[in-house]
Design a protein around this motif. Structure first.
Motif, PDB file in Angstrom:
ATOM      1  N   GLU A   1      -1.461   4.037   5.014  1.00  7.40           N
ATOM      2  CA  GLU A   1      -1.894   3.064   4.072  1.00  7.40           C
ATOM      3  C   GLU A   1      -3.175   2.563   4.595  1.00  7.40           C
ATOM      4  OE1 GLU A   1      -0.761   2.319   0.963  1.00  7.40           O
ATOM      5  OE2 GLU A   1       0.955   3.655   1.439  1.00  7.40           O
TER       6      GLU A   1
ATOM      7  N   ARG B   1      -6.187   4.102  -4.972  1.00  7.50           N
ATOM      8  CA  ARG B   1      -5.390   4.688  -3.619  1.00  7.50           C
ATOM      9  C   ARG B   1      -4.922   5.974  -3.784  1.00  7.50           C
ATOM     10  NH1 ARG B   1      -0.774   1.683  -3.484  1.00  7.50           N
ATOM     11  NH2 ARG B   1      -0.557   2.342  -1.338  1.00  7.50           N
TER      12      ARG B   1
ATOM     13  N   THR C   1      -4.745  -4.789  -2.128  1.00  4.74           N
ATOM     14  CA  THR C   1      -5.391  -5.092  -3.249  1.00  4.74           C
ATOM     15  C   THR C   1      -6.232  -6.272  -3.097  1.00  4.74           C
ATOM     16  OG1 THR C   1      -3.319  -4.416  -4.370  1.00  4.74           O
ATOM     17  CG2 THR C   1      -4.853  -5.750  -5.786  1.00  4.74           C
TER      18      THR C   1
ATOM     19  N   PHE D   1       3.717   4.225  -4.671  1.00  5.65           N
ATOM     20  CA  PHE D   1       2.955   3.377  -5.500  1.00  5.65           C
ATOM     21  C   PHE D   1       3.943   2.673  -6.906  1.00  5.65           C
ATOM     22  CE2 PHE D   1       2.839   6.199  -9.456  1.00  5.65           C
ATOM     23  CZ  PHE D   1       3.257   7.307  -9.001  1.00  5.65           C
TER      24      PHE D   1
ATOM     25  N   ARG E   1       0.490  -4.070   0.200  1.00  5.48           N
ATOM     26  CA  ARG E   1      -0.169  -3.788  -0.891  1.00  5.48           C
ATOM     27  C   ARG E   1      -0.702  -4.876  -1.614  1.00  5.48           C
ATOM     28  NH1 ARG E   1       1.156  -4.668  -6.255  1.00  5.48           N
ATOM     29  NH2 ARG E   1       0.192  -3.144  -7.970  1.00  5.48           N
TER      30      ARG E   1
ATOM     31  N   ASP F   1      -3.978   0.900  -7.476  1.00  5.90           N
ATOM     32  CA  ASP F   1      -3.067   2.186  -6.983  1.00  5.90           C
ATOM     33  C   ASP F   1      -3.636   3.192  -7.459  1.00  5.90           C
ATOM     34  OD1 ASP F   1       0.400   0.451  -7.639  1.00  5.90           O
ATOM     35  OD2 ASP F   1      -0.901   0.751  -6.010  1.00  5.90           O
TER      36      ASP F   1
ATOM     37  N   GLU G   1       5.338  -4.046   0.059  1.00  9.61           N
ATOM     38  CA  GLU G   1       4.651  -4.943  -1.013  1.00  9.61           C
ATOM     39  C   GLU G   1       3.538  -6.088  -0.425  1.00  9.61           C
ATOM     40  OE1 GLU G   1       4.237  -7.130  -4.462  1.00  9.61           O
ATOM     41  OE2 GLU G   1       5.251  -5.130  -3.870  1.00  9.61           O
TER      42      GLU G   1
END
Length: 716
Positions: A295, A79, A156, A99, A152, A76, A149
């Motif tokens: 994103e 990002r 990730t 975040f 993310r 994060d 989520e």
């Protein structure tokens, strides 16, 4: 004044009697705080409500952005940096993103930040003023939360896998392999990829992978100032996201001929920026996408940042390696001279990184009287100082050898020279003077690995070569004795010299490495160059090979004779217990191949006597030669000639042994089996020979008296 006529209290809301609430209190009640970030000074001010959002105590925050790292994951954090950097580069007035922040007890909290970017008169960003708030309530149990989520986790994972893959990349080729190899496109979530590097005013595509991407091969070399999307992104240091092929064709007409063949729907053109300089560009192509969310854009920027850092590191490494390679090459011989009567092959492999340069070297030195000197050595250390010393030592050793000094003198003088350099370094080497006309080899060692010899029948062995102290240390301890060891290199045999990097491996005994090298030589091709390539391919790529490797192969030209007069040579080492048995087998096989198998018993018995005499009564090995001497007459008998050469000057002496004597009958046996025999001087030694009369089948039996050779045996 009547009560109803009194003005309301400023600390209360009119008509309610409720105390007024300040702005900071109102924000805090909504789990919202503010910050003021001075970009010039690098200071960050958080009000108490903002500290509460991050679950930080005032004493835990030092006014620097890095104080917040403990509350945000590295992904994060990357990002957030990417979002802010994009806003700064695109001259945006604001930015925002969600975040996760972790509370003191480790509980994750969805957080949202939004900032306003303030710029000076020149347009340079100077401050960011904004808010941070607890966004858990608005995202909990919502579709947005699940989507965020999942995105993310996916993002990730992509960042982690890409970082892991590129962390092992050392060179630019390694980076390219990581991007285009197995799993490369999956790590980026793309269907195609193009990677270009800036080289002056040109843009070179060094990687192009994905279905239908080969149609872009014509664009592998373009100019940075061309009207192309990747070039534009590099020039402006701004990404460009394309969600429509028609948009791409309208904006960049040069791409119109290729778009019809590209099986894509969208593309992201990303500049690769390192230290504020564009070093290249990355293009990601997608088939099932028509737009990029915020994103998605942030993820692309984060991936581009990882690639840019890896490329910058790899380019620096390649530059340093090129420098080191050039330095190493300048220290080694530019060419190897051709030799008469043999062939030489050399190979060098550097197993270092960056500017680390090894001190390994090799050389081939023309010597007086048609001889040659061959040397392989290693200076202690892996740096430019070691390489410089290696170059000096190689030149000095070459000069001493070319003056015609004996090998022991050459190393003694080289050791003295190294000691006079006033350095703590030492060097090891093996030096050999070789006469290819006679096969005479004189070897000296200075703390180095001895030579390996492959015989004509494929056997290999490490001769017992005496040695002295490493160069430099010998002078320090005043011990300049480098004893010479005499070896014989028969036609067709190969002499190998190498540095210890070829036989030493971490966690293994050096004896295992020597056995492995001997086995590789045993099963390799016969030619020196082919054998050198065989060893390089098989041994240099071993796991754990972390040292430089220098290899020199000298093969004496084979001497098979002719079809009418074939010839074989065999060296029998004094310390080889199987040498006699193998020599007898070689003799019997050769005679059988030549059609003279009926002489095998007699020749084998005489050879055994001659070889045993050498191995028992001299200090060295023996060179055995077997050949056919054709008749000068058309149908005359041929002769099979056996010769055993040694380094002893003592000639054989015929004796009359008594009945109980256990020796002394060898010459009597030879005299009775051979047609004739004799002794000839050969340099510092002699050659004992014996001939056997043979009626070759192609000539037919012919035993006329005039063809019988006269006896030529020595007097008793």
């Amino acid at each position: 004044m009547p009560e109803q006529d009194r003005p309301p209290d400023r600390g209360e809301l009119p008509g309610t009697g409720t105390p007024r609430t300040g702005l900071a209190e109102r924000l805090a009640l909504n789990h919202m705080g503010s910050f003021d970030w001075d970009l010039r000074l690098g200071t960050l001010e958080l009000d108490p409500a903002a500290l509460e959002v991050f679950d930080l105590r005032p004493e835990e925050f030092n006014g620097r952005p890095n104080s917040l790292y403990s509350r945000v994951t590295p992904e994060d954090g990357a990002r957030l940096d990417a979002v802010l950097n994009r806003a700064l580069h695109e001259r945006a007035s604001s930015y925002g993103m969600y975040f996760q922040a972790f509370l003191r007890d480790g509980t994750p909290r969805w957080t949202h930040t939004q900032g306003r970017i303030l710029r000076d008169e020149g347009g340079k960003a100077v401050r960011v003023i904004g808010i941070v708030r607890d966004a858990t309530a608005e995202l909990t149990h919502s579709t947005l939360l699940r989507t965020l989520e999942e995105d993310r986790k996916r993002q990730t994972s992509m960042v982690e896998r890409t970082t892991q893959a590129l962390s092992r990349a050392v060179t630019v080729d390694d980076v390219t392999a990581a991007l285009t190899g197995s799993g490369g496109l999956e790590r980026f979530g793309a269907d195609g990829l193009a990677l270009g590097l800036v080289d002056g005013s040109m843009l070179k595509l060094i990687a192009l992978t994905g279905r239908s991407m080969k149609v872009l091969s014509d664009l592998r070399l373009t100019r940075v100032d061309d009207d192309l999307p990747l070039s534009e992104a590099i020039r402006r240091q701004r990404p460009r996201f394309i969600g429509s092929l028609s948009e791409l064709a309208d904006r960049y007409p040069r791409l119109r001929p290729y778009i019809g063949e590209l099986e894509i729907e969208a593309a992201a053109y990303l500049p690769l920026v390192a230290q504020a300089r564009s070093i290249g560009g990355l293009c990601l192509f997608y088939r099932d996408r028509t737009h990029f969310t915020a994103e998605d854009r942030n993820l692309c920027l984060a991936l581009a940042g990882i690639v840019a850092q890896s490329l910058q590191r790899a380019m620096l490494f390649d530059q340093e390696r090129e420098f080191a390679t050039g330095l190493q090459a300048s220290m080694l011989p530019r060419r190897i001279p051709e030799v008469t009567g043999g062939e030489i092959a050399v190979r060098y492999h550097a197993a270092w990184s960056g500017r680390e340069v090894g001190g390994d070297w090799y050389d081939v030195i023309p010597l007086p009287q048609g001889r040659i000197g061959v040397v392989v050595g290693d200076v202690e250390g892996h740096d430019t100082h070691a390489a410089a010393m290696m170059g000096q030592l190689r030149i000095v050793l070459r000069a001493y050898a070319a003056e015609g000094h004996a090998p022991s003198t050459v190393l003694a003088r080289a050791s003295q020279f190294l000691a006079e350099l006033d350095t703590e370094r030492f060097a090891t080497c093996t030096y050999a003077q070789v006469d290819l006309a006679t096969g005479d080899v004189r070897v000296v060692r200075a703390g180095h690995l001895g030579p390996l010899i492959r015989h004509t029948d494929g056997r290999t062995g490490w001769p017992n070569v005496r040695g002295g102290l490493p160069l430099g240390l010998a002078t320090h301890f005043d011990d300049h004795e480098y004893p010479e060891t005499r070896l014989d290199l028969v036609p067709g045999e190969t002499l190998l010299l190498c540095t210890d990097g070829l036989v030493e491996q971490p966690g293994k005994d050096i004896g295992e490495g020597m056995d492995e090298l001997a086995d590789a030589v045993r099963h390799g091709p016969h030619g020196a160059a082919a054998l050198a390539d065989h060893l390089a391919d098989g041994l240099w790529a071993r796991p754990g090979a972390e040292d430089d490797m220098a290899l020199l192969l000298l093969r004496r030209a084979p001497d098979p004779g002719t079809a009418k007069a074939p010839r074989i040579h065999q060296y029998i080492h004094q310390a080889d217990p199987e040498g006699l048995a193998e020599a007898r087998a070689v003799l019997r096989q050769a005679l059988s191949d030549w059609g003279a198998g009926e002489l095998a018993d007699d020749v084998e018995l005489v050879a055994g006597e001659l070889l045993t005499n050498v191995l028992l009564h001299t200090e060295g090995g023996a060179v055995m030669t077997l050949e056919i001497v054709p008749s000068v007459r058309i149908r005359g008998p041929h002769r099979v000639r056996l010769a055993v050469q040694d380094r002893s000057s003592v000639w054989p002496r015929r004796r009359t042994p008594g009945e109980a004597a256990t020796s002394g009958r060898g010459l009597l046996l030879i005299d009775s089996l051979a047609t004739r025999w004799g002794v000839e001087p050969r340099g510092e030694g002699k050659s004992v020979w014996a001939e056997f009369r043979w009626l070759a089948t192609e000539d037919g039996p012919d035993d006329r008296p005039e063809d019988r050779p006269e006896a030529d045996s020595p007097a008793p």
